[in-house]
Design a protein around this motif. Structure first.
Motif, PDB file in Angstrom:
ATOM      1  N   LEU A  49       4.190  10.132  -7.579  1.00 40.45           N
ATOM      2  CA  LEU A  49       4.824   8.607  -7.253  1.00 40.45           C
ATOM      3  C   LEU A  49       6.194   8.650  -7.697  1.00 40.45           C
ATOM      4  O   LEU A  49       6.944   7.677  -7.066  1.00 40.45           O
ATOM      5  CB  LEU A  49       3.908   7.905  -7.970  1.00 40.45           C
ATOM      6  N   VAL A  50       6.687   8.977  -8.949  1.00 38.12           N
ATOM      7  CA  VAL A  50       8.071   9.005  -9.166  1.00 38.12           C
ATOM      8  C   VAL A  50       8.907   9.532  -8.015  1.00 38.12           C
ATOM      9  O   VAL A  50      10.061   9.064  -7.790  1.00 38.12           O
ATOM     10  CB  VAL A  50       8.023   9.732 -10.421  1.00 38.12           C
ATOM     11  N   ASP A  51       8.599  11.062  -7.706  1.00 40.71           N
ATOM     12  CA  ASP A  51       9.304  11.578  -6.576  1.00 40.71           C
ATOM     13  C   ASP A  51       9.369  10.717  -5.408  1.00 40.71           C
ATOM     14  O   ASP A  51      10.458  10.767  -4.784  1.00 40.71           O
ATOM     15  CB  ASP A  51       8.546  12.861  -6.315  1.00 40.71           C
ATOM     16  N   ALA A  52       8.175   9.701  -4.972  1.00 40.79           N
ATOM     17  CA  ALA A  52       8.143   8.988  -3.860  1.00 40.79           C
ATOM     18  C   ALA A  52       9.017   7.763  -4.269  1.00 40.79           C
ATOM     19  O   ALA A  52       9.127   6.873  -3.200  1.00 40.79           O
ATOM     20  CB  ALA A  52       6.928   8.710  -3.494  1.00 40.79           C
ATOM     21  N   GLY A  53       9.676   7.419  -5.128  1.00 39.25           N
ATOM     22  CA  GLY A  53      10.436   6.248  -5.685  1.00 39.25           C
ATOM     23  C   GLY A  53       9.525   4.987  -5.989  1.00 39.25           C
ATOM     24  O   GLY A  53      10.044   4.079  -5.992  1.00 39.25           O
ATOM     25  N   LEU A  54       8.109   5.373  -6.073  1.00 42.16           N
ATOM     26  CA  LEU A  54       7.366   4.112  -6.253  1.00 42.16           C
ATOM     27  C   LEU A  54       7.258   3.614  -7.589  1.00 42.16           C
ATOM     28  O   LEU A  54       7.258   2.608  -7.957  1.00 42.16           O
ATOM     29  CB  LEU A  54       6.015   4.375  -5.812  1.00 42.16           C
ATOM     30  N   ALA A  62      -6.119   9.503  -7.451  1.00 39.49           N
ATOM     31  CA  ALA A  62      -5.209   9.004  -8.369  1.00 39.49           C
ATOM     32  C   ALA A  62      -3.842   8.544  -7.823  1.00 39.49           C
ATOM     33  O   ALA A  62      -3.550   7.417  -8.207  1.00 39.49           O
ATOM     34  CB  ALA A  62      -5.020   9.869  -9.644  1.00 39.49           C
ATOM     35  N   VAL A  63      -3.424   9.335  -7.012  1.00 36.61           N
ATOM     36  CA  VAL A  63      -2.361   8.977  -6.393  1.00 36.61           C
ATOM     37  C   VAL A  63      -2.591   7.874  -5.400  1.00 36.61           C
ATOM     38  O   VAL A  63      -1.845   6.641  -5.385  1.00 36.61           O
ATOM     39  CB  VAL A  63      -1.667  10.100  -5.495  1.00 36.61           C
ATOM     40  N   GLU A  64      -3.505   7.813  -4.528  1.00 42.36           N
ATOM     41  CA  GLU A  64      -3.776   6.630  -3.744  1.00 42.36           C
ATOM     42  C   GLU A  64      -4.049   5.352  -4.524  1.00 42.36           C
ATOM     43  O   GLU A  64      -3.762   4.265  -3.959  1.00 42.36           O
ATOM     44  CB  GLU A  64      -4.977   7.217  -3.028  1.00 42.36           C
ATOM     45  N   ARG A  95       4.565   6.031   3.947  1.00 40.22           N
ATOM     46  CA  ARG A  95       3.496   6.127   4.548  1.00 40.22           C
ATOM     47  C   ARG A  95       2.461   7.462   4.051  1.00 40.22           C
ATOM     48  O   ARG A  95       1.338   7.304   4.305  1.00 40.22           O
ATOM     49  CB  ARG A  95       3.851   6.212   5.958  1.00 40.22           C
ATOM     50  N   GLY A  96       3.080   8.380   3.755  1.00 37.86           N
ATOM     51  CA  GLY A  96       2.265   9.728   3.365  1.00 37.86           C
ATOM     52  C   GLY A  96       1.653   9.577   2.355  1.00 37.86           C
ATOM     53  O   GLY A  96       0.587  10.305   1.929  1.00 37.86           O
ATOM     54  N   LEU A  97       1.777   8.559   1.354  1.00 35.81           N
ATOM     55  CA  LEU A  97       0.730   8.434   0.213  1.00 35.81           C
ATOM     56  C   LEU A  97      -0.547   7.737   0.383  1.00 35.81           C
ATOM     57  O   LEU A  97      -1.460   7.802  -0.203  1.00 35.81           O
ATOM     58  CB  LEU A  97       1.363   7.424  -0.756  1.00 35.81           C
ATOM     59  N   VAL A  98      -0.708   6.995   1.787  1.00 37.09           N
ATOM     60  CA  VAL A  98      -1.987   6.617   1.923  1.00 37.09           C
ATOM     61  C   VAL A  98      -2.450   7.053   3.645  1.00 37.09           C
ATOM     62  O   VAL A  98      -1.654   6.856   4.565  1.00 37.09           O
ATOM     63  CB  VAL A  98      -1.908   5.136   2.065  1.00 37.09           C
ATOM     64  N   GLU A  99      -3.327   8.235   3.651  1.00 31.99           N
ATOM     65  CA  GLU A  99      -3.406   8.906   4.556  1.00 31.99           C
ATOM     66  C   GLU A  99      -4.458   8.455   5.692  1.00 31.99           C
ATOM     67  O   GLU A  99      -4.728   8.807   6.784  1.00 31.99           O
ATOM     68  CB  GLU A  99      -3.559  10.458   4.355  1.00 31.99           C
ATOM     69  N   GLU A 100      -5.221   7.402   5.199  1.00 29.63           N
ATOM     70  CA  GLU A 100      -6.406   6.815   6.078  1.00 29.63           C
ATOM     71  C   GLU A 100      -6.174   6.506   7.435  1.00 29.63           C
ATOM     72  O   GLU A 100      -6.983   6.741   8.441  1.00 29.63           O
ATOM     73  CB  GLU A 100      -7.183   5.763   5.273  1.00 29.63           C
TER      74      GLU A 100
END
Length: 257
Positions: free
Chosen positions: A62-67, A19-21, A87-92
């Motif tokens: 996502l809120v904590d990440a500022g997105l 869901a985050v990704e 960068r940490g939100l998309v790890e692939e």
């Protein structure tokens, strides 16, 4: 309002992470922009096939990440706050090995020139504007590596959208997400951001002509840029025996073909 159809059901074991990704990726490639309002919690949880508490947990990340930003009360909701995806939100990217990158670069050469040629047939002024906007923003963010990479991806996604072909767009989304590891490495090389922007400008100019040969030539040069960097950095050739569709025009000329 962003349509809930933008999102798809996630698998049970990684529901929270997926869901985050999904939301982060929609922002990263330009499906959602600053100020866009997401579907309601009820609609979004139903679309993703997850519980509302699980969705709330993902939204908090996502809120904590500022997105994202969540505004309470009537007229409130979930809004895109920033287009810069941490960068940490998309790890692939970090999961790809060098050998996999070569396979991805080969897939690009097989697919992207044909995608650009289709864009040359169907692109509108709105599509040209979207491509140019990505280029202009790249100039603005040349010193911001993460933002520069995301804008590079948006340029290529804009080409795919210009084909008016949903299957092509889906293929390109998957391919470009995986190729970011190679693009990330490329812009670490001194002066390469300028070269990347120049190649985007030439590619856009070729697409505007609608001439398949000019588009093929521009895309050949475009794809060669990243391929050469990876071959130099790894000391490895992409393939041992090169099929025609993987041979660049420069290589053909050097071979006298």
């Amino acid at each position: 309002m962003v349509p809930s159809s933008l999102f798809k059901a996630v698998s049970g074991r990684r529901a929270f992470e997926e869901a985050v990704e999904q939301i982060a990726d929609a922002v990263r490639i330009g499906d959602m922009r600053v100020g866009d309002r997401l579907p309601s919690e009820r609609e979004l949880s139903a679309q993703m096939g997850i519980s509302r508490p699980t969705l709330r947990e993902a939204i908090k990340v996502l809120v904590d990440a500022g997105l994202l930003d969540v505004k309470p009360g009537p007229g409130g909701g979930m809004y895109v706050k920033s287009e810069l995806v941490p960068r940490g939100l998309v790890e692939e990217r970090s999961e790809l090995r060098v050998g996999e990158v070569f396979g991805i670069l080969e897939a690009r050469r097989l697919l992207e020139p044909r995608v650009a040629q289709l864009a040359g047939l169907y692109a509108s002024e709105e599509d040209y504007d979207a491509m140019q906007r990505s280029i202009d923003l790249q100039r603005e963010y040349m010193d911001d590596r993460d933002r520069f990479i995301q804008l590079d991806t948006r340029f290529h996604i804009a080409i795919a959208r210009a084909t008016r072909n949903g299957t092509v767009i889906s293929l390109m989304r998957h391919l470009l997400r995986r190729v970011e590891v190679a693009r990330d490495s490329a812009i670490r090389v001194p002066h390469e951001p300028e070269r990347a922007i120049e190649l985007h400008e030439r590619t856009l100019a070729a697409i505007k002509t609608g001439d398949p040969d000019l588009i093929d030539e521009a895309m050949d040069e475009h794809l060669s840029f990243l391929e050469k960097i990876w071959e130099e950095e790894t000391g490895r050739s992409r393939v041992r025996r090169t099929p025609d569709f993987l041979v660049t025009r420069e290589q053909r000329a050097a071979a006298g073909g």
